[in-house]
Design an enzyme around this catalytic site. Structure first.
Site: not given
Ligand code: NAD
Length: 294
Positions: A95, A170, A238
């Site tokens: 997102s 979104k 965010k």
């Molecule tokens: P998260 O922080 O759990 O996961 C992000 C992952 O990206 C981490 O494991 C981190 O190590 C990895 N990462 C960061 N920089 C990196 C890089 N340069 N190279 C490789 N890996 C890297 O986040 P999440 O909850 O999985 O969310 C991911 C996206 O999905 C976000 O944009 C969030 O807004 C969206 N989202 C989350 C939810 C929720 O409920 N958690 C729901 C819908 C959408």
């Protein structure tokens, strides 16, 4: 298909596992080695870097926190775009700001690479079940080619328009949810202060026009003072900051979003950024000195 998957966090890890279950070949990377090992155990090839994931793939999927992370991986630091096959498509499920999506797509276009922005709603439980809702931006023919890949991770996959349309949709979702939660907290707190039990208010109105998925999910959490995430206030800040940027670019009025963003920022300052977004209730509790109960 052969797919690179970068970002195995709360959402990315179960999404990658569902792609494996659907029979796709996966090459994966995350800084978090434990997450990589878990997806490797489910059948993926573990890679040492983001660039190493792209060898011979049909698509590169990212599930990263926000715009700077996606830009860093694709264009600025890792430069995955320069290394991926020109026949492969970039699918960003993060997102992020739709402005950033369009900027990334423009850079990829110079390299002859197609892009879909495909953020999701549903949270971790739906990522695990494979029942996420995908909001997609991109060309129809690119969408048609990869719709089944997205359908392996979700139960709804809707093309909303050109690149950026997925993230615009979104952001609409995120601001509707944020303002809903805030007004639910405001109303339950006001109702209790006027002498009516919040549980009675909930029971009486949940089947009417004011009832909603937000109300059913968040009113019980508020009455229980249960602010375990779920979806963290900090992640919602965010998203609302991205709403502000997107709205500013087109002069769209967003007074409700602005108000709730301010409330969330105050909660963040108080150390509540790690709480579920239902903790918007705490803003009202702190102002009134009264705790919501059953
Ligand atoms: P998260 O922080 O759990 O996961 C992000 C992952 O990206 C981490 O494991 C981190 O190590 C990895 N990462 C960061 N920089 C990196 C890089 N340069 N190279 C490789 N890996 C890297 O986040 P999440 O909850 O999985 O969310 C991911 C996206 O999905 C976000 O944009 C969030 O807004 C969206 N989202 C989350 C939810 C929720 O409920 N958690 C729901 C819908 C959408």
């Amino acid at each position: 298909m052969k797919i690179a998957f970068i970002g195995l966090g709360i959402m990315g890890k179960p999404m990658a596992i569902n792609l494996l279950k659907a029979g796709h070949e996966l090459r994966v990377f995350d800084f978090n080695k434990a997450a990589v090992e878990e997806v490797k155990a489910a059948g993926a090839v573990a890679c040492e870097s983001s660039v190493a994931t792209v060898e011979g793939v049909d698509a590169v999927i990212t599930m990263l926190p926000n715009s700077p992370h996606v830009k860093s991986v694709m264009l600025e630091n890792d430069k995955v775009a320069e290394h991926m096959p020109k026949t492969a498509t970039f699918i960003d499920c993060s997102s992020i700001s739709p402005i950033a999506s369009r900027e990334i797509a423009a850079e990829l276009e110079k390299l002859g690479i197609d892009m879909l922005d495909a953020p999701v709603s549903g949270g971790q439980p739906k990522a695990v079940d494979g029942t996420l809702a995908f909001m997609v931006g991109g060309k129809q023919e690119v969408f048609d080619k990869f719709k089944d890949v997205l359908a392996a991770m979700g139960s709804s996959v809707v093309l909303c328009g050109n690149v950026g349309a997925g993230n615009v949709t979104k952001l609409c979702n995120q601001t509707i949810v944020a303002v809903n939660i805030a007004v639910l907290a405001e109303a339950l707190q006001m109702g209790q202060m006027c002498g009516v039990e919040p549980q009675k208010i909930f029971e009486a109105i949940k089947g009417g026009l004011a009832g909603s998925t937000v109300m059913n999910a968040k009113a019980p959490m508020m009455m229980d003072q249960n602010f375990q995430p779920g979806f963290r206030i900090d992640l919602h800040i965010k998203d609302l900051n991205n709403v502000v940027d997107a709205a500013k670019a087109v002069d769209a009025p967003i007074p409700l979003t602005q108000s709730v963003l301010e409330m969330m920022k105050i909660l963040h300052k108080d150390g509540d950024g790690v709480c579920d977004h239902s903790a918007l209730l705490k803003y009202y509790q702190k102002l009134t000195g009264e705790v919501l109960h059953h």
